[in-house]
Design an enzyme around this catalytic site. Structure first.
Site, PDB file in Angstrom:
ATOM      1  N   GLY A   1       0.871  -1.585   0.005  1.00 43.15           N
ATOM      2  CA  GLY A   1       0.054   0.047  -0.046  1.00 43.15           C
ATOM      3  C   GLY A   1       1.009   1.471   0.112  1.00 43.15           C
ATOM      4  CB  SER A   2       0.385   4.824   1.103  1.00 45.04           C
ATOM      5  OG  SER A   2      -0.854   4.707   0.730  1.00 45.04           O
ATOM      6  CB  THR A   3       4.200   1.228   3.500  1.00 42.49           C
ATOM      7  OG1 THR A   3       3.784  -0.329   2.915  1.00 42.49           O
ATOM      8  CG2 THR A   3       3.138   1.100   4.742  1.00 42.49           C
ATOM      9  CG  PHE A   4       5.911   0.248  -2.565  1.00 43.15           C
ATOM     10  CD1 PHE A   4       6.665  -0.130  -2.157  1.00 43.15           C
ATOM     11  CD2 PHE A   4       6.070   0.756  -3.806  1.00 43.15           C
ATOM     12  CE1 PHE A   4       7.855  -0.641  -3.361  1.00 43.15           C
ATOM     13  CE2 PHE A   4       6.428   0.314  -5.010  1.00 43.15           C
ATOM     14  CZ  PHE A   4       7.264  -0.277  -5.132  1.00 43.15           C
ATOM     15  CE  LYS A   5       0.147   6.487  -1.796  1.00 43.92           C
ATOM     16  NZ  LYS A   5      -0.567   6.797  -0.733  1.00 43.92           N
TER      17      LYS A   5
END
Length: 629
Positions: free
Chosen positions: A318-322
């Site tokens: 999810g957004s932890t990959f951004k």
């Protein structure tokens, strides 16, 4: 006269022939005796001794597993056993019946005992019951006159003081299976145990030790007459881990009601301070034997209590990959830190629409604000400009999609897709829309909580490619270096890493950040940075989006989003990195961030990475008071 002389001649010849035959036989016997007594005498004396003397192995005590402060997290205890020697009782059945009135025996126990009695000689002891309580031992001793043939024995069994909180990390021991037999005769001894999972398996040889020997004089049928000599073995070596037992227990209790996992690392050198997976199991059950009912309960539980989700659970980040997408875009020079990209709430690509989590959009954002507010449209554009192969290469540098170095068996590498991967596995080309989806950590990509903690640690420790590990010392000898300079660099400019740390600090500590509600309490004396993440477990239809999404708590459990959070602290000088996932938790900011906040607060209060001894009582009291508040 001539006839008499002829008879004498025949008789004489016969006597001579018989005498010659006897001489030949006696000569052969003499030669054979000479060979046996003189030529091969030494060999037969040795064989005679071997028939008289029996050399038997003595299993050594298994080494302990210790936390970083020397507290045992896997140890041994005396295991009192009741044995039956059949030749010492006239009626085995009556003895077992009397025994069962004092210490209950199940039908399975009786069947096992009878089976072993048939297989063994009557003077060989057979285990009737092991793991006897002290009260049971006392009752047996009091009733000893009524229990002919029953004797008590003591061995060792494995205990786990932390119970379920440590089960997935420590693992468990069990009787060796056929595949475990590696030529070590000690593994064939009754009652021996080997590591079957976790650190028990990873360090089994060191923990196992070396068997001792005892020389016994036995009679012709193998009964022991007396002990001649004894050589004690070498106990198994103690293994010191990097875990803080108190922090591990706290983290396990914090996520106990969830299907979840949490990892805390020393971001400077990769030491694992805590690693928990929930639900869990009691590892001591494997030592005494798991019942069929218990095994069915574990294997049919949809929350998979036997799987260590921290190293084997695969989830879209999810957004932890951004932050990884942002670093790839910066390195490719397709986006600059100050460039502002407009978010209208959706991004169109051909006929497809890619929505932002905020209906109506975020407006104009630079990179820092996009991370702080977790804008999806910004990262759709950043990913489209960067390309999936550059994103994948950056992911690998931060430990995603590669085999983890941790010593635990069963750790999975996850998946970071590339164009070549899709062509090889699915036989079709990569689509640009898939790049956009991967820009927000969805799609084919799969990671583990441990990998996300490693990613965060490398991002905040100055770019050192630390590897996670749980072992500090074996037998008192250090096995891994603890200095940050022992680890290579990932090759990212410090300015780019500083931007990520600053943006993650804004996520938690500034209004508008997605984890503003989960900042650390003032009494901790430090601040935390981090990033929330929410991953869909099913596709949301356009009809659902148009009529408005239902609240996550109103959805069936299996339809709810996974909730993630990665974090580090202190923001000014990072020491710890963590990752938390709550399966079907609904949202990263609502479910995972508060858990990470509490675990990080406990970590900072205990501060295990900066201390060589156990926390002082005053610190433990302070932690307890804070938890009560």
């Amino acid at each position: 006269m001539r006839r008499e002389q002829g008879k004498r001649a025949v008789f004489t010849r016969r006597i001579l022939l018989v005498g010659a035959a006897k001489a030949a036989v006696m000569g052969a016997l003499g030669a054979r005796l000479y060979q046996l007594q003189v030529v091969e005498g030494e060999r037969f004396r040795t064989l005679a001794d071997e028939n008289r003397i029996s050399v038997r192995l003595i299993p050594p005590p298994r080494g302990r597993l210790l936390d970083r402060f020397g507290e045992p997290i896997a140890a041994n205890r005396l295991n009192w056993r009741a044995m039956l020697v059949a030749e010492r009782t006239d009626d085995v059945g009556a003895t077992l019946t009397t025994f069962s009135e004092i210490v209950p025996l199940t039908e399975a126990d009786r069947a096992r005992i009878e089976r072993e009695l048939r297989r063994r000689r009557r003077f060989v002891p057979v285990v009737v019951r092991d793991h006897l309580a002290w009260e049971e031992m006392a009752r047996l001793e009091v009733n000893a006159p009524d229990l002919p043939g029953i004797l008590t024995d003591v061995g060792q069994s494995r205990i786990y003081p932390g119970g379920e909180a440590f089960a997935h990390v420590i693992g468990y021991v069990a009787p060796p299976a056929e595949a475990d037999l590696d030529g070590d005769p000690m593994l064939e001894l009754p009652g021996i145990r080997v590591g079957r999972a976790g650190l028990e398996r990873a360090h089994d040889r060191a923990l196992r030790g070396r068997a001792g020997t005892v020389r016994l004089e036995v009679n012709a049928v193998g009964r022991v007459i007396r002990e001649l000599a004894r050589e004690e073995g070498t106990p198994g070596q103690d293994v010191t881990t990097s875990l803080d037992a108190g922090l591990q227990q706290f983290a396990a209790e914090r996520i106990a009601e969830e299907s979840a996992a949490a990892v805390v690392l020393d971001a400077r050198n990769g030491e694992v301070m805590a690693m928990v997976s929930s639900p869990s199991f009691d590892p001591s059950l494997f030592d005494s034997g798991v019942s069929a009912a218990q095994w069915r309960e574990w294997t049919t539980n949809r929350r998979a209590p036997l799987i260590n989700k921290a190293i084997a659970g695969l989830y879209a980040p999810g957004s932890t990959f951004k932050m990884v997408v942002a670093l790839a875009a910066l390195e490719a020079r397709v986006v600059s830190p100050g460039e502002r990209i407009f978010c209208a709430g959706l991004t169109e690509l051909g006929d497809a629409k890619f929505h932002c989590w905020r209906r109506g959009g975020h407006g104009w954002l630079d990179m820092r604000e996009a991370i702080k507010q977790s804008c999806d449209c910004y990262f759709y554009e950043a990913a489209k400009r960067t390309g999936i192969d550059r994103i994948a290469a950056m992911s690998n540098r931060f430990g995603l999609g590669v085999e983890p170095a941790i010593e635990l068996p069963g750790a999975r590498p996850g998946l970071v897709p590339t164009r070549a991967w899709k062509r090889a596995t699915q036989g079709v080309p990569w689509q640009q829309g898939e790049t956009l989806v991967h820009g927000i950590g969805q799609g084919f990509i799969q990671t583990t909580p441990l990998q996300l903690a490693v990613m965060t640690a490398r991002m905040v420790n100055g770019g050192r490619a630390i590897e996670p590990h749980l072992t500090r010392a074996i037998g008192g000898q250090l096995v891994r270096g603890a200095r940050p300079e022992d680890w290579p660099m990932v090759g990212i400019p410090e300015a780019h890493l500083k931007l990520m740390r600053d943006a993650m600090g804004g996520v938690v500590n500034e209004r508008g950040g997605t984890a503003w509600a989960s900042r650390l309490p003032p009494d901790v004396g430090a601040s935390m940075g981090g990033k929330t993440g929410t991953t869909q477990v099913r596709r949301i239809t356009m009809a659902e989006r148009e009529r408005g999404l239902r609240r996550q708590q109103d959805l069936p459990y299996e339809w709810r989003h996974h909730a993630l959070f990665v974090g580090f602290a202190p923001v000014e000088n990072p020491v710890y990195a963590c990752a938390v996932i709550i399966e079907h938790g609904g949202g990263g900011s609502a479910a995972a961030a508060p858990v990470a906040r509490d675990i990080m607060a406990e970590t900072l209060l205990r501060d295990p990475a900066r201390r060589d001894s156990a926390p002082a009582p005053s610190l433990q009291v302070a932690a307890a008071e804070r938890r009560e508040r």
